[in-house]
Structure formats: C-alpha cells, structure tokens
Design an enzyme around this catalytic site. Structure first.
Site, PDB file in Angstrom:
ATOM      1  N   THR A 133     -20.185   9.431  45.206  1.00 24.20           N
ATOM      2  CA  THR A 133     -20.395  10.500  44.225  1.00 24.20           C
ATOM      3  C   THR A 133     -21.853  10.573  43.785  1.00 24.20           C
ATOM      4  O   THR A 133     -22.558   9.555  43.786  1.00 24.20           O
ATOM      5  CB  THR A 133     -19.500  10.230  42.989  1.00 24.20           C
ATOM      6  OG1 THR A 133     -19.906  11.088  41.929  1.00 24.20           O
ATOM      7  CG2 THR A 133     -19.602   8.795  42.507  1.00 24.20           C
ATOM      8  N   ASP A 134     -22.268  11.762  43.367  1.00 21.49           N
ATOM      9  CA  ASP A 134     -23.637  11.910  42.843  1.00 21.49           C
ATOM     10  C   ASP A 134     -23.812  11.178  41.513  1.00 21.49           C
ATOM     11  O   ASP A 134     -24.934  10.936  41.079  1.00 21.49           O
ATOM     12  CB  ASP A 134     -23.999  13.400  42.688  1.00 21.49           C
ATOM     13  CG  ASP A 134     -23.106  14.168  41.721  1.00 21.49           C
ATOM     14  OD1 ASP A 134     -22.090  13.604  41.248  1.00 21.49           O
ATOM     15  OD2 ASP A 134     -23.422  15.348  41.431  1.00 21.49           O
ATOM     16  N   GLU A 135     -22.690  10.805  40.869  1.00 23.15           N
ATOM     17  CA  GLU A 135     -22.802  10.145  39.552  1.00 23.15           C
ATOM     18  C   GLU A 135     -23.485   8.781  39.641  1.00 23.15           C
ATOM     19  O   GLU A 135     -23.911   8.247  38.618  1.00 23.15           O
ATOM     20  CB  GLU A 135     -21.421   9.992  38.904  1.00 23.15           C
ATOM     21  CG  GLU A 135     -20.770  11.325  38.657  1.00 23.15           C
ATOM     22  CD  GLU A 135     -19.705  11.315  37.569  1.00 23.15           C
ATOM     23  OE1 GLU A 135     -19.583  10.325  36.831  1.00 23.15           O
ATOM     24  OE2 GLU A 135     -19.005  12.328  37.465  1.00 23.15           O
ATOM     25  N   TYR A 161     -17.011   4.187  35.477  1.00 25.30           N
ATOM     26  CA  TYR A 161     -16.619   4.783  36.769  1.00 25.30           C
ATOM     27  C   TYR A 161     -17.805   4.799  37.744  1.00 25.30           C
ATOM     28  O   TYR A 161     -17.702   4.291  38.862  1.00 25.30           O
ATOM     29  CB  TYR A 161     -16.087   6.215  36.566  1.00 25.30           C
ATOM     30  CG  TYR A 161     -16.090   7.038  37.843  1.00 25.30           C
ATOM     31  CD1 TYR A 161     -15.221   6.740  38.887  1.00 25.30           C
ATOM     32  CD2 TYR A 161     -16.990   8.095  38.014  1.00 25.30           C
ATOM     33  CE1 TYR A 161     -15.233   7.490  40.068  1.00 25.30           C
ATOM     34  CE2 TYR A 161     -17.006   8.843  39.186  1.00 25.30           C
ATOM     35  CZ  TYR A 161     -16.128   8.535  40.215  1.00 25.30           C
ATOM     36  OH  TYR A 161     -16.151   9.261  41.382  1.00 25.30           O
ATOM     37  N   LYS A 165     -18.484   2.855  41.372  1.00 23.51           N
ATOM     38  CA  LYS A 165     -18.754   3.528  42.650  1.00 23.51           C
ATOM     39  C   LYS A 165     -20.100   3.061  43.223  1.00 23.51           C
ATOM     40  O   LYS A 165     -20.229   2.832  44.434  1.00 23.51           O
ATOM     41  CB  LYS A 165     -18.762   5.054  42.475  1.00 23.51           C
ATOM     42  CG  LYS A 165     -17.416   5.665  42.148  1.00 23.51           C
ATOM     43  CD  LYS A 165     -16.383   5.562  43.266  1.00 23.51           C
ATOM     44  CE  LYS A 165     -16.709   6.418  44.466  1.00 23.51           C
ATOM     45  NZ  LYS A 165     -15.592   6.419  45.461  1.00 23.51           N
TER      46      LYS A 165
END
Ligand code: NAD
Ligand code: DAU
Length: 352
Positions: A133-135, A161, A165
């Site tokens: 994810t870009d997060e 979260y 990741k």
C-alpha cells in the site's frame, strides 16, 4: 527488461481471495480462463464467500479456508497444487481497526507474511507478489501538490496498519536479497469498486446515503487520497506478476487525488441525496493528510496506466451497491454491527 517468469496457464495461490481486492482479482483471472487458481482465505470479518459466488465447480478454481499463519497447512497446499506463484493479498486492512488494537495486524500482516516467504523459499515457488500500500510512505505535504510518492520515497508509516505493511515489505525485500527468492512488491493507493466491505469510506457513504443515515466525515474532510478503481489495481498486479522485475517495487495510482469531502459530495450528487446528511465527527488519531502516487515508473517499465475515469467508475460502483443491496445489508446486520458501534460510539448523533 522484464522476465516473463509467470506465463498464462500458471497455478497461482491467491491469499485473501475472499476479500475486496482479492475476489476482484480472482474473478478477473477466472474470466480470462488461463490460470489455475487456488484461493485461500481465513474468512475473518472481512472475508465473504459471497464475493466468490459462481466460481465453485470450475475446474480452474479451488477455495480453501485457511489461516496464512498455519505453516504446515499452507506448505501442504503448495505441495499438493504445485503452486508457481503466490499473490499475497491476505491482511488485516482497516486503519481504524488497527488503532483500536494492533495484535491481529502484526500476526497476520507481519508474521503471516514471514511464514509465506519461508514456505515459498522452501518449496521453490517461482514468484512471490506482495500486495502492499502507498500508506507505507506516510503523509505528503499539503502545500506542495507537485510532491508525490515515488518508489524512492522513504518508508514512514504512521498507523499500526501501515507499520505492519511496511514491516512485511521489508521482510519481502530481505528474503529477495538474502535468499534470492523472486519477489515483486506493488504499492497501490485507495481502491474503490464492487465487493468493498462497507466500513471503508466509499461503500460506507453509499450505504448510509441509501438508508438516509448520517455520513461521518473525519475532522475537516480535507484529507486527500488518490482513488483508483479496483479493476485498474488488479490489472497492475497482473502485469507486475507476469512481467515485473524480481526485487522491484511498483507504485500504482489512479492519477486521481481528491479531498474526502469531494468524494462524499460526488456520491451524494449521483444519488440525488442532500448535503445535510454530512456529519463532521472527531478525527482519526494520527490521520494522514495526503497520499498521491507518481505512477511514472510502472508506466515506463510495464506500460501501465489507469483506465477507469473517476466519475464513470464511481457511478458504476454506486449502481453495484444499489443492485446488490442484500450483499451489504447482510454484512451490516451481522458481525459488522459490533465493530461499528465501538468505532463510532459517542462520535455520531442522528441515530446510527
Ligand atoms: P480486505 O480486508 O477486504 O480483505 C482481506 C482478506 O484477507 C479477507 O478476505 C480476510 O478474510 C483475509 N485474511 C485476513 N487475515 C487472514 C489470515 N490470517 N489468513 C488468511 N486470510 C486472511 O482487504 P482489501 O481491501 O481487499 O486489501 C487486500 C490487500 O491489498 C491488503 O494486503 C491491503 O493491505 C492491500 N491494499 C488495499 C488497498 C485498498 O484500498 N483497499 C490499497 C492498497 C493495498
Ligand atoms: O491508501 C491505501 C489504503 O487505503 C489501503 O492500504 C487500506 O487497506 C485501505 O483501507 C485504505 O486506507 P484509508 O484509511 O485511506 O481508507 P478508509 O476508507 O478507511 O478512509 C479513507 C479516508 O476517508 C481517510 O482519510 C479516512 C476518511 N474517512 C473514513 C471513514 C471510514 C472518513 O472521513 N469517515 C469514515 O467514516
């Protein structure tokens, strides 16, 4: 440049296959009719076999209910089906839930990924694709719109979260570097489309608006996300799986950065519902203000560009939620409810 390691006709283990993106990916491959798919899912609150309805009985599709942390079970499955590649979607995926409690996020997202990597290495799986994810990059400056996430942006995850990741991504990198496991990582922005669990922004707003319930906007609603249709994300994963370079990271975006409030207003306008449904509520803790993807690397390397235009994709998605009301009503009347009460306790007035 690209290695074509996984050609059509391969046998793929797809983890998290009963979730939102995993099920869209399985359906896309199944429609194409080339690969054999072993779909694995633990069926947590977010996994829903209805998402895979219609595939049962196909000779190219098998569903197995399993936890990715069940090392013996996964190893046996990979041996039995002679898996060529793992496409790893399985994760705890909701930021708000990770703020309420991180333990499952660490277990599934970090330890689960480590277990899969070890099995992939031990069993000679030819490619491991990590759906990230870009997060993991943290938050971008709001006053510099030209700055976007590139593959060189440092990892600065801000939520439990995204930290889980990012940790998994680092394990993937290390297994590639140390053991020579063939790995590819994709880092995508916010997805929307059919089968998204109605606790994420877009399906939650559609479902609440359809029921004339308040639409909870966190903080000032000016947080920006780069929305991409799930079909475009699945195409990018497929390209990276077949032609991505081992050890590489590919950012995937929708070229569609929008403030949350605009997204919500677009939904209300398509549904013909009033702005008075909007309710400003307490902000998410540690809320990232801005995500935006620079997609030039995957465009140059793999010829990938998002195709679904925002308003078209949103209209189509809203129509899906209108046509499949039973799907989300069943979720909202069940286990989802307990979580929902806890998450929004004291934050909403107007009768949820
Ligand atoms: P989701 O929550 O809808 O689906 C996750 C699936 O994983 C569920 O079916 C769940 O049952 C399964 N699962 C959870 N723990 C498991 C375990 N221990 N063993 C086996 N299965 C387990 O999530 P999603 O939105 O479809 O996201 C899928 C992947 O894509 C995640 O890795 C997420 O980080 C990533 N991603 C999501 C987005 C997005 O906008 N939704 C964007 C970029 C990346
Ligand atoms: O960027 C990719 C990520 O996008 C994925 O890795 C995650 O798995 C996925 O859940 C998503 O994370 P977000 O936190 O960005 O998505 P969410 O739908 O939860 O929220 C989108 C934005 O809307 C965010 O700024 C928070 C806000 N929001 C969300 C909800 C649920 C609200 O204002 N009100 C809400 O009720």
């Amino acid at each position: 440049m690209s290695s074509n390691v996984i050609s059509p006709g391969a046998t793929l283990l797809v983890t998290g296959a009963a979730g939102f993106i995993g099920s869209n990916f399985v359906r896309m491959l199944h429609e194409r009719g080339e690969d054999r798919i072993v779909a694995l899912d633990k069926l947590t609150y977010a996994g829903n076999l209805e998402n895979l309805e219609g595939l049962d009985g196909s000779s190219r599709y098998t569903f197995v209910r399993m936890d990715i942390c069940d090392a013996d079970g996964v190893a046996a499955l990979i041996r039995e089906h002679r898996i060529d590649a793992i496409v790893h979607f399985a994760a705890e995926s909701h930021v708000d839930r990770s703020i309420l409690g991180a333990a499952e996020f660490i277990r599934t997202n970090v330890e689960g990924t480590r277990i899969l990597l070890d099995i992939a290495r031990g069993q000679g799986v030819r490619r491991f694709l990590q759906v990230s994810t870009d997060e993991v990059y943290g938050s971008l400056p709001e006053d510099r719109p030209e700055v976007k996430f590139t593959e060189q942006t440092p990892l600065q995850p801000n939520s439990p979260y995204s930290a889980s990741k990012a940790s998994a991504d680092l394990l993937v990198r290390a297994w590639n570097h140390t053991y020579g496991l063939d790995t590819v990582i994709t880092r995508c922005s916010n997805n929307y489309g059919p089968y998204q669990f109605p606790e994420k922004l877009i399906p939650l707003m559609i479902a609440n608006a359809l029921e004339d319930k308040p639409l909870p906007v966190y903080g000032d609603g000016q947080q920006r996300r780069d929305w991409i249709h799930v079909r475009d994300h699945c195409r990018a994963i497929d390209l990276a799986l077949r032609r991505g370079r081992s050890g590489e990271v590919y950012n995937v975006g929708g070229d569609n950065e929008l403030p949350n409030l605009t997204v919500i207003e677009d939904i209300l306008s398509i549904l013909g519902k009033p702005r008075t449904l909007i309710r400003y509520v307490e902000d998410r803790k540690g809320h990232d203000r801005r995500y935006s993807i620079d997609g030039s690397f995957i465009a140059a390397e793999l010829g990938y560009r998002p195709q679904v235009e925002w308003k078209t994709g949103l209209r189509e998605t809203i129509q899906w939620y209108v046509n499949n009301r039973g799907w989300w009503e069943r979720i909202r009347s069940g286990a989802y409810r307990d979580y929902y009460e806890k998450q929004y306790a004291g934050r909403l007035s107007g009768g949820q």
